[in-house]
Scaffold this motif. Structure first.
Motif, PDB file in Angstrom:
ATOM      1  N   ILE A  86      -5.591  12.026   6.833  1.00 56.99           N
ATOM      2  CA  ILE A  86      -5.798  12.045   5.382  1.00 56.99           C
ATOM      3  C   ILE A  86      -5.988  13.469   4.877  1.00 56.99           C
ATOM      4  N   HIS A  87      -6.716  14.275   5.630  1.00 52.33           N
ATOM      5  CA  HIS A  87      -6.917  15.678   5.250  1.00 52.33           C
ATOM      6  C   HIS A  87      -5.573  16.413   5.175  1.00 52.33           C
ATOM      7  N   GLU A  88      -4.727  16.196   6.159  1.00 49.93           N
ATOM      8  CA  GLU A  88      -3.407  16.836   6.176  1.00 49.93           C
ATOM      9  C   GLU A  88      -2.549  16.343   5.014  1.00 49.93           C
ATOM     10  N   PHE A  89      -2.630  15.045   4.715  1.00 51.00           N
ATOM     11  CA  PHE A  89      -1.891  14.469   3.585  1.00 51.00           C
ATOM     12  C   PHE A  89      -2.303  15.167   2.291  1.00 51.00           C
ATOM     13  N   LYS A  90      -3.598  15.317   2.096  1.00 57.77           N
ATOM     14  CA  LYS A  90      -4.110  15.968   0.884  1.00 57.77           C
ATOM     15  C   LYS A  90      -3.700  17.438   0.823  1.00 57.77           C
ATOM     16  N   SER A  91      -3.648  18.095   1.973  1.00 61.43           N
ATOM     17  CA  SER A  91      -3.260  19.512   1.963  1.00 61.43           C
ATOM     18  C   SER A  91      -1.788  19.670   1.581  1.00 61.43           C
ATOM     19  N   ILE A  92      -0.974  18.677   1.877  1.00 61.42           N
ATOM     20  CA  ILE A  92       0.448  18.732   1.525  1.00 61.42           C
ATOM     21  C   ILE A  92       0.680  18.268   0.090  1.00 61.42           C
ATOM     22  N   LYS A  93       0.056  17.169  -0.294  1.00 59.90           N
ATOM     23  CA  LYS A  93       0.326  16.551  -1.598  1.00 59.90           C
ATOM     24  C   LYS A  93      -0.671  16.940  -2.687  1.00 59.90           C
ATOM     25  N   GLY A  94      -1.728  17.625  -2.327  1.00 62.25           N
ATOM     26  CA  GLY A  94      -2.709  18.034  -3.333  1.00 62.25           C
ATOM     27  C   GLY A  94      -3.361  16.832  -3.993  1.00 62.25           C
ATOM     28  N   THR A  95      -3.398  16.849  -5.323  1.00 63.61           N
ATOM     29  CA  THR A  95      -4.069  15.772  -6.068  1.00 63.61           C
ATOM     30  C   THR A  95      -3.084  14.753  -6.648  1.00 63.61           C
ATOM     31  N   LYS A  96      -1.866  14.766  -6.163  1.00 62.64           N
ATOM     32  CA  LYS A  96      -0.837  13.860  -6.687  1.00 62.64           C
ATOM     33  C   LYS A  96      -1.219  12.391  -6.489  1.00 62.64           C
ATOM     34  N   PHE A  97      -1.894  12.077  -5.382  1.00 62.26           N
ATOM     35  CA  PHE A  97      -2.293  10.703  -5.071  1.00 62.26           C
ATOM     36  C   PHE A  97      -3.811  10.611  -5.015  1.00 62.26           C
ATOM     37  N   ASN A  98      -4.358   9.523  -5.552  1.00 59.61           N
ATOM     38  CA  ASN A  98      -5.809   9.353  -5.522  1.00 59.61           C
ATOM     39  C   ASN A  98      -6.270   8.835  -4.153  1.00 59.61           C
ATOM     40  N   GLU A  99      -7.558   8.910  -3.934  1.00 60.25           N
ATOM     41  CA  GLU A  99      -8.149   8.545  -2.639  1.00 60.25           C
ATOM     42  C   GLU A  99      -7.806   7.106  -2.241  1.00 60.25           C
ATOM     43  N   LYS A 100      -7.857   6.192  -3.191  1.00 68.46           N
ATOM     44  CA  LYS A 100      -7.565   4.777  -2.907  1.00 68.46           C
ATOM     45  C   LYS A 100      -6.122   4.610  -2.433  1.00 68.46           C
ATOM     46  N   THR A 101      -5.192   5.272  -3.088  1.00 68.49           N
ATOM     47  CA  THR A 101      -3.782   5.185  -2.708  1.00 68.49           C
ATOM     48  C   THR A 101      -3.555   5.770  -1.324  1.00 68.49           C
ATOM     49  N   ILE A 102      -4.184   6.895  -1.055  1.00 63.44           N
ATOM     50  CA  ILE A 102      -4.024   7.559   0.248  1.00 63.44           C
ATOM     51  C   ILE A 102      -4.531   6.651   1.370  1.00 63.44           C
ATOM     52  N   THR A 103      -5.712   6.116   1.196  1.00 61.19           N
ATOM     53  CA  THR A 103      -6.297   5.240   2.210  1.00 61.19           C
ATOM     54  C   THR A 103      -5.459   3.976   2.386  1.00 61.19           C
ATOM     55  N   HIS A 104      -5.036   3.385   1.268  1.00 58.61           N
ATOM     56  CA  HIS A 104      -4.209   2.168   1.322  1.00 58.61           C
ATOM     57  C   HIS A 104      -2.886   2.438   2.047  1.00 58.61           C
ATOM     58  N   THR A 105      -2.297   3.580   1.796  1.00 63.84           N
ATOM     59  CA  THR A 105      -1.024   3.942   2.427  1.00 63.84           C
ATOM     60  C   THR A 105      -1.183   4.033   3.938  1.00 63.84           C
ATOM     61  N   LEU A 106      -2.231   4.695   4.394  1.00 64.00           N
ATOM     62  CA  LEU A 106      -2.465   4.805   5.832  1.00 64.00           C
ATOM     63  C   LEU A 106      -2.711   3.427   6.442  1.00 64.00           C
ATOM     64  N   MET A 107      -3.514   2.608   5.785  1.00 68.24           N
ATOM     65  CA  MET A 107      -3.815   1.271   6.303  1.00 68.24           C
ATOM     66  C   MET A 107      -2.556   0.395   6.350  1.00 68.24           C
ATOM     67  N   GLU A 108      -1.705   0.532   5.344  1.00 65.59           N
ATOM     68  CA  GLU A 108      -0.465  -0.248   5.313  1.00 65.59           C
ATOM     69  C   GLU A 108       0.426   0.112   6.512  1.00 65.59           C
ATOM     70  N   LEU A 109       0.573   1.398   6.782  1.00 67.18           N
ATOM     71  CA  LEU A 109       1.380   1.821   7.922  1.00 67.18           C
ATOM     72  C   LEU A 109       0.761   1.382   9.246  1.00 67.18           C
ATOM     73  N   LYS A 110      -0.548   1.412   9.328  1.00 67.94           N
ATOM     74  CA  LYS A 110      -1.233   0.948  10.540  1.00 67.94           C
ATOM     75  C   LYS A 110      -1.034  -0.557  10.712  1.00 67.94           C
ATOM     76  N   ASP A 111      -1.159  -1.309   9.635  1.00 68.85           N
ATOM     77  CA  ASP A 111      -0.968  -2.771   9.697  1.00 68.85           C
ATOM     78  C   ASP A 111       0.447  -3.141  10.149  1.00 68.85           C
ATOM     79  N   LEU A 112       1.429  -2.316   9.771  1.00 72.20           N
ATOM     80  CA  LEU A 112       2.809  -2.559  10.183  1.00 72.20           C
ATOM     81  C   LEU A 112       3.098  -2.047  11.593  1.00 72.20           C
ATOM     82  N   GLY A 113       2.126  -1.384  12.206  1.00 69.39           N
ATOM     83  CA  GLY A 113       2.309  -0.854  13.553  1.00 69.39           C
ATOM     84  C   GLY A 113       3.119   0.428  13.586  1.00 69.39           C
ATOM     85  N   LEU A 114       3.266   1.091  12.438  1.00 65.30           N
ATOM     86  CA  LEU A 114       4.063   2.305  12.371  1.00 65.30           C
ATOM     87  C   LEU A 114       3.231   3.558  12.600  1.00 65.30           C
ATOM     88  N   VAL A 115       1.914   3.422  12.512  1.00 65.61           N
ATOM     89  CA  VAL A 115       1.000   4.550  12.725  1.00 65.61           C
ATOM     90  C   VAL A 115      -0.143   4.063  13.613  1.00 65.61           C
TER      91      VAL A 115
END
Length: 112
Positions: free
Chosen positions: A80-109
């Protein structure tokens, strides 16, 4: 994406301020794809066809960071820290966390 468009699998409309991506005129099941490739294509369509360009940007960025930039088995906080360093404030905390969880749920991360 553009190769899939040129083959007729996708239709990409760039006439507005964002890209609208839809299924094209060629039926995927009518192609020379193997059974495994058809299953992969169906999974991708099922999970991602309804996503907005912003959603897809977040997913693609998170996937790239977790699977290619971060050390193997990096923790969620590190990714998440690396994501924020690349994307800055473009995405809010909820979206960032949800995105990571979605990829984990799909077995992609896989992360801690």
């Amino acid at each position: 994406m553009y190769e899939l468009e040129s083959e007729g699998y996708l239709s990409i409309d760039t006439s507005k301020s964002t890209h609208a991506i839809r299924l094209g005129s060629v039926n995927v099941s009518d192609t020379l794809l193997s059974k495994n490739e058809l299953e992969i294509a169906s999974d991708v369509l099922e999970h991602f066809a309804h996503k907005s360009p912003m959603d897809l940007e977040a997913l693609a960025t998170m996937d790239y960071i977790a699977n290619f930039i971060s050390p193997q088995n990096a923790g969620d906080k590190s990714i998440i820290h690396e994501f924020k360093s690349i994307k800055g404030t473009k995405f809010n905390e909820k979206t960032i966390t949800h995105t990571l969880m979605e990829l984990k749920d799909l077995g992609l991360v896989r992360s801690k």
